[in-house]
Design a protein around this motif. Structure first.
Motif, PDB file in Angstrom:
ATOM      1  N   TYR A  72       1.676  -4.691   5.026  1.00  0.00           N
ATOM      2  CA  TYR A  72       2.602  -3.556   4.910  1.00  0.00           C
ATOM      3  C   TYR A  72       3.810  -4.007   4.099  1.00  0.00           C
ATOM      4  O   TYR A  72       4.296  -5.139   4.268  1.00  0.00           O
ATOM      5  CB  TYR A  72       3.133  -3.143   6.281  1.00  0.00           C
ATOM      6  N   ASP A 122       4.960   1.270   3.513  1.00  0.00           N
ATOM      7  CA  ASP A 122       3.601   1.649   3.118  1.00  0.00           C
ATOM      8  C   ASP A 122       2.608   0.515   3.369  1.00  0.00           C
ATOM      9  O   ASP A 122       2.915  -0.654   3.151  1.00  0.00           O
ATOM     10  CB  ASP A 122       3.564   2.018   1.634  1.00  0.00           C
ATOM     11  N   PHE A 123       1.408   0.893   3.801  1.00  0.00           N
ATOM     12  CA  PHE A 123       0.312  -0.051   3.956  1.00  0.00           C
ATOM     13  C   PHE A 123      -0.332  -0.271   2.594  1.00  0.00           C
ATOM     14  O   PHE A 123      -0.548   0.683   1.838  1.00  0.00           O
ATOM     15  CB  PHE A 123      -0.723   0.493   4.946  1.00  0.00           C
ATOM     16  N   ASP A 124      -0.612  -1.511   2.246  1.00  0.00           N
ATOM     17  CA  ASP A 124      -1.248  -1.850   0.976  1.00  0.00           C
ATOM     18  C   ASP A 124      -2.760  -1.699   1.134  1.00  0.00           C
ATOM     19  O   ASP A 124      -3.432  -2.608   1.629  1.00  0.00           O
ATOM     20  CB  ASP A 124      -0.870  -3.268   0.559  1.00  0.00           C
ATOM     21  N   GLU A 125      -3.279  -0.550   0.731  1.00  0.00           N
ATOM     22  CA  GLU A 125      -4.713  -0.255   0.869  1.00  0.00           C
ATOM     23  C   GLU A 125      -5.570  -1.241   0.083  1.00  0.00           C
ATOM     24  O   GLU A 125      -6.646  -1.624   0.531  1.00  0.00           O
ATOM     25  CB  GLU A 125      -5.013   1.175   0.407  1.00  0.00           C
ATOM     26  N   LYS A 126      -5.087  -1.644  -1.082  1.00  0.00           N
ATOM     27  CA  LYS A 126      -5.869  -2.544  -1.934  1.00  0.00           C
ATOM     28  C   LYS A 126      -6.047  -3.911  -1.268  1.00  0.00           C
ATOM     29  O   LYS A 126      -7.150  -4.439  -1.209  1.00  0.00           O
ATOM     30  CB  LYS A 126      -5.200  -2.699  -3.298  1.00  0.00           C
ATOM     31  N   GLY A 143      -5.393  -4.564   1.955  1.00  0.00           N
ATOM     32  CA  GLY A 143      -6.028  -4.289   3.235  1.00  0.00           C
ATOM     33  C   GLY A 143      -5.505  -5.058   4.424  1.00  0.00           C
ATOM     34  O   GLY A 143      -6.044  -4.928   5.524  1.00  0.00           O
ATOM     35  N   ASP A 144      -4.453  -5.855   4.231  1.00  0.00           N
ATOM     36  CA  ASP A 144      -3.953  -6.660   5.352  1.00  0.00           C
ATOM     37  C   ASP A 144      -2.431  -6.743   5.418  1.00  0.00           C
ATOM     38  O   ASP A 144      -1.886  -7.609   6.082  1.00  0.00           O
ATOM     39  CB  ASP A 144      -4.529  -8.076   5.287  1.00  0.00           C
ATOM     40  N   GLU A 180      -2.855   3.338  16.829  1.00  0.00           N
ATOM     41  CA  GLU A 180      -2.084   2.955  15.640  1.00  0.00           C
ATOM     42  C   GLU A 180      -0.611   3.311  15.772  1.00  0.00           C
ATOM     43  O   GLU A 180       0.266   2.528  15.383  1.00  0.00           O
ATOM     44  CB  GLU A 180      -2.678   3.617  14.401  1.00  0.00           C
TER      45      GLU A 180
END
Length: 106
Positions: A101, A92-96, A98-99, A72
C-alpha cells in the motif's frame, strides 16, 4: 514531501513511504521507500532513515506487527491505528505489485 537520511552520506533524500506485507498472513507490514524498494525506519529523533545500498528489507525496515481483522475493513482499521503512530495511514493498494500500500499522511 517525506524525507529520510541516507545513512551512507548523511544527506536528506526524498522518499515515498509504502507498507509491504511481510508474509501471506498479512499480520506484519514492513515500511519501505517506493522509489528504491529499500527499508525505512524511524530513529529515536523521529527522523526517517534509509540505507539505499543495503538490500535487506527485513532488517532495514520498521515493522508494524499484529495487524488483524475479521474482514478487510477491520484489517485496514487495525493497520491505520498502528500506522498512526508514524503519522501515516493506508493509501492506494498497488495492484501490480500485489503486496503493498502507498502510505499517506494521517
Amino acid at each position: 514531501m517525506t524525507t529520510a537520511i541516507d545513512i551512507n552520506t548523511n544527506e536528506n533524500i526524498s522518499i515515498k513511504p509504502i507498507a509491504i506485507y511481510q508474509s501471506d498472513a498479512f499480520d506484519v507490514l514492513l515500511l519501505a521507500d517506493a522509489n528504491t524498494g529499500k527499508g525505512i525506519w524511524r530513529g529515536f529523533d523521529y527522523q526517517w532513515y534509509t540505507d539505499p545500498e543495503d538490500g535487506d528489507l527485513d532488517h532495514d525496515s520498521d515493522k508494524i506487527e499484529d495487524v488483524y481483522g475479521a474482514d478487510e475493513e477491520e484489517w485496514e482499521a487495525a493497520a491505520n491505528a498502528k500506522l498512526a503512530e508514524y503519522g501515516f495511514k493506508l493509501g492506494d493498494f498497488d495492484e501490480k505489485a500485489g503486496d503493498r500500500y502507498m502510505l499517506v499522511e494521517a
